[in-house]
Design an enzyme around this catalytic site. Structure first.
Site, short mmCIF file in Angstrom:
data_model
loop_
_atom_site.label_atom_id
_atom_site.label_comp_id
_atom_site.label_asym_id
_atom_site.label_seq_id
_atom_site.Cartn_x
_atom_site.Cartn_y
_atom_site.Cartn_z
N GLY A 10 0.83 -1.21 0.00
CA GLY A 10 0.00 0.00 0.00
C GLY A 10 0.86 1.25 0.00
O GLY A 10 2.09 1.19 -0.09
N ASN A 32 -3.02 -8.67 0.15
CA ASN A 32 -3.95 -9.25 -0.83
C ASN A 32 -4.26 -8.26 -1.95
O ASN A 32 -5.11 -8.53 -2.79
CB ASN A 32 -5.25 -9.73 -0.16
CG ASN A 32 -6.04 -8.59 0.45
OD1 ASN A 32 -5.60 -7.44 0.42
ND2 ASN A 32 -7.20 -8.90 1.00
N GLY A 36 -3.92 -2.00 -2.45
CA GLY A 36 -2.52 -1.73 -2.77
C GLY A 36 -2.22 -2.06 -4.23
O GLY A 36 -3.12 -2.41 -4.99
N VAL A 57 -4.73 -11.33 5.34
CA VAL A 57 -4.29 -11.52 6.73
C VAL A 57 -5.47 -11.65 7.71
O VAL A 57 -5.25 -11.89 8.89
CB VAL A 57 -3.30 -10.42 7.19
CG1 VAL A 57 -2.04 -10.44 6.36
CG2 VAL A 57 -3.94 -9.05 7.21
N TYR A 60 -6.03 -17.19 8.40
CA TYR A 60 -4.86 -17.70 9.14
C TYR A 60 -3.54 -17.28 8.46
O TYR A 60 -3.45 -17.33 7.23
CB TYR A 60 -4.98 -19.22 9.20
CG TYR A 60 -3.81 -19.90 9.85
CD1 TYR A 60 -3.58 -19.74 11.21
CD2 TYR A 60 -2.93 -20.66 9.09
CE1 TYR A 60 -2.49 -20.35 11.80
CE2 TYR A 60 -1.85 -21.28 9.68
CZ TYR A 60 -1.63 -21.12 11.04
OH TYR A 60 -0.56 -21.71 11.61
N SER A 75 -5.01 -2.55 5.88
CA SER A 75 -6.38 -2.07 6.09
C SER A 75 -6.72 -1.07 5.00
O SER A 75 -5.89 -0.21 4.68
CB SER A 75 -6.52 -1.33 7.44
OG SER A 75 -7.80 -0.73 7.52
N LYS A 91 -13.00 -6.69 9.40
CA LYS A 91 -12.30 -7.96 9.60
C LYS A 91 -10.79 -7.76 9.72
O LYS A 91 -10.14 -8.37 10.57
CB LYS A 91 -12.61 -8.93 8.44
CG LYS A 91 -13.98 -9.59 8.60
CD LYS A 91 -14.38 -10.40 7.40
CE LYS A 91 -13.76 -11.76 7.41
NZ LYS A 91 -14.31 -12.61 6.32
N TYR A 145 -14.41 1.72 10.09
CA TYR A 145 -12.96 1.96 10.15
C TYR A 145 -12.55 2.37 11.57
O TYR A 145 -11.64 1.78 12.16
CB TYR A 145 -12.60 3.04 9.14
CG TYR A 145 -11.13 3.38 9.05
CD1 TYR A 145 -10.20 2.46 8.57
CD2 TYR A 145 -10.66 4.65 9.42
CE1 TYR A 145 -8.86 2.77 8.46
CE2 TYR A 145 -9.31 4.97 9.30
CZ TYR A 145 -8.42 4.04 8.82
OH TYR A 145 -7.09 4.37 8.72
N1 LIG Z 1 -2.63 7.25 4.74
C1 LIG Z 1 -3.01 7.84 5.86
O1 LIG Z 1 -3.07 9.08 5.91
C2 LIG Z 1 -3.33 7.03 7.09
C3 LIG Z 1 -3.82 7.70 8.21
C4 LIG Z 1 -4.11 6.97 9.34
C5 LIG Z 1 -3.86 5.61 9.40
N2 LIG Z 1 -3.40 4.97 8.30
C6 LIG Z 1 -3.18 3.51 8.41
O2 LIG Z 1 -2.00 3.12 7.75
C7 LIG Z 1 -2.17 1.83 7.12
C8 LIG Z 1 -1.83 1.93 5.65
O3 LIG Z 1 -2.64 2.91 5.04
P1 LIG Z 1 -2.41 3.35 3.53
O4 LIG Z 1 -2.78 4.77 3.42
O5 LIG Z 1 -1.07 2.88 3.09
O6 LIG Z 1 -3.56 2.50 2.82
P2 LIG Z 1 -3.46 1.58 1.50
O7 LIG Z 1 -4.86 1.23 1.16
O8 LIG Z 1 -2.64 2.27 0.46
O9 LIG Z 1 -2.66 0.32 2.01
C9 LIG Z 1 -3.27 -0.72 2.74
C10 LIG Z 1 -2.69 -2.03 2.25
O10 LIG Z 1 -3.28 -3.10 2.99
C11 LIG Z 1 -3.65 -4.15 2.09
N3 LIG Z 1 -4.72 -4.91 2.70
C12 LIG Z 1 -5.96 -4.48 3.07
N4 LIG Z 1 -6.67 -5.49 3.61
C13 LIG Z 1 -5.86 -6.59 3.60
C14 LIG Z 1 -6.02 -7.93 4.03
N5 LIG Z 1 -7.14 -8.38 4.58
N6 LIG Z 1 -4.97 -8.79 3.87
C15 LIG Z 1 -3.80 -8.38 3.31
N7 LIG Z 1 -3.60 -7.11 2.88
C16 LIG Z 1 -4.63 -6.22 3.02
C17 LIG Z 1 -4.05 -3.41 0.82
O11 LIG Z 1 -4.03 -4.23 -0.34
C18 LIG Z 1 -3.00 -2.30 0.76
O12 LIG Z 1 -1.83 -2.73 0.09
C19 LIG Z 1 -3.62 1.42 7.37
O13 LIG Z 1 -3.66 0.53 8.47
C20 LIG Z 1 -4.30 2.73 7.72
O14 LIG Z 1 -5.38 2.53 8.58
C21 LIG Z 1 -3.13 5.64 7.13
#
Ligand SMILES: NC(=O)c1ccc[n+]([C@@H]2O[C@H](COP(=O)([O-])OP(=O)(O)OC[C@H]3O[C@@H](n4cnc5c(N)ncnc54)[C@H](O)[C@@H]3O)[C@@H](O)[C@H]2O)c1
Length: 315
Positions: A10, A32, A36, A57, A60, A75, A91, A145
């Protein structure tokens, strides 16, 4: 040292992988690709210390061999994504966090949770400090969320207190930079996409609601320091420079030659009116504060978006 990074394909996870590889870590990404992209980590594929396994993730997780650190970043994170994927979001915050903590426990590894300023909901105080418990609507559209992350924090603290896992929790505030998706629905990509396609830039409500924006390199520096600290309670990492959405739209607009008009649209439900981190704790325990000024971060990010847009247009 070997790290497992969930969500490493991601936006933030891929920048974290870059930093870990640069510091000499061996990195295994579990992703997954639901939000991303392979392209975020394409430059790492041939690196001998990097591997990716495609998996969900929330199911398991099995990782053969030793692991020193589990960093749980998986996420959906943008409102557009988690409103489209409400059950997966709940989830991965609940079951995914439980599985990632289980892996850390089994491997005697440290654990790092990427939590969020959304834990504060629509806050009644500003700036938000870590002791504030938040003001969240659990059954509103954003609850999937916010509550998933609040549960993830509770689960992380339970593993720390009950199982003695060495855990760390970062509460990330709005972060921007290269590798955000132009269509992820967050304010900056939205404005840029609208400007690049010649549409008016939409600001919600009266545009007086505030946000603060942290450039991704600053965030990753804060995360890397927190990873190595002794702090187990949540730490805010974000940029405390507060700006109204209208001012932010104007700043983005100033980076375009034929800038479009700004139009106002109704505020989405439960949209926070104010969002600004109190970073006193990060300054005190991590000696961290953001360094990249907004206009410099915007220049780098807009260059990235313009290249991506041109490449996709010609693809
Ligand atoms: N970007 C922000 O400003 C921000 C702010 C607060 C918190 N966050 C947290 O940082 C983390 C990353 O955020 P991001 O902006 O990079 O989001 P993103 O959507 O770019 O990256 C999330 C990644 O998680 C993967 N993913 C989601 N569900 C999955 C699953 N069940 N199994 C395996 N992979 C899974 C997605 O494919 C993706 O690659 C998240 O946990 C988010 O809550 C981000």
């Amino acid at each position: 040292m070997r790290a497992v990074v969930t969500g490493g394909a991601g936006f933030l996870g891929s920048h974290l992988c870059d930093r870990l590889i640069a510091e000499g870590w061996n990195v295994l990404v579990l992703d997954n690709l639901v939000t991303g992209a392979d392209s975020n980590i394409g430059h790492l594929w041939s690196h001998p210390n990097f591997r990716i396994a495609r998996c969900d993730v929330s199911k398991y997780i099995d990782v053969p061999g030793p692991v020193d650190y589990v960093l749980h970043f998986a996420s959906p994170a943008s409102p557009v994504d988690y409103l489209k994927l409400p059950i997966q979001t709940l989830k991965v915050g609940a079951l995914g966090t439980h599985n990632a903590l289980g892996l850390a426990l089994a491997k005697k590894a440290k654990f790092f949770l990427s939590s969020t300023s959304e834990c504060y909901g629509d806050p009644e105080i500003s700036p938000q400090h870590e002791e504030y418990w938040g003001h969240v609507n659990p059954i509103g559209p954003r609850g999937v969320y916010d509550e998933a992350k609040r549960f993830a924090e509770a689960m992380t603290m339970a593993y720390h207190r009950y199982h003695g896992v060495d855990t760390h929790i970062v509460r990330i505030f709005n972060t921007y930079g290269p590798r955000m998706r132009l269509n992820d629905g967050r304010a900056l990509p939205n404005f840029v996409h609208q400007a690049l396609t010649g549409k008016p830039m939409t600001v919600y409500g009266d545009g007086k609601q505030t946000r603060s924006f942290c450039f991704v390199s600053d965030l990753i520096e804060g995360i890397y320091r927190l990873m190595q600290s002794d702090e187990h309670l949540p730490v805010n990492i974000g940029n405390p420079h507060e700006i109204t959405m209208m001012e932010f739209a104007e700043r983005v607009r100033s980076h375009f030659e034929n800038a479009p008009a700004i139009v106002l649209e109704p505020l989405p439900q439960d949209d926070p009116k104010q969002r600004c981190p109190d970073i006193a704790k990060a300054k005190r325990i991590l000696k961290w504060e953001p360094k990249v000024p907004l206009d410099e971060g915007l220049r780098v990010t807009l260059d990235y978006f313009k290249k991506e847009f041109a490449a996709n247009k010609t693809a």
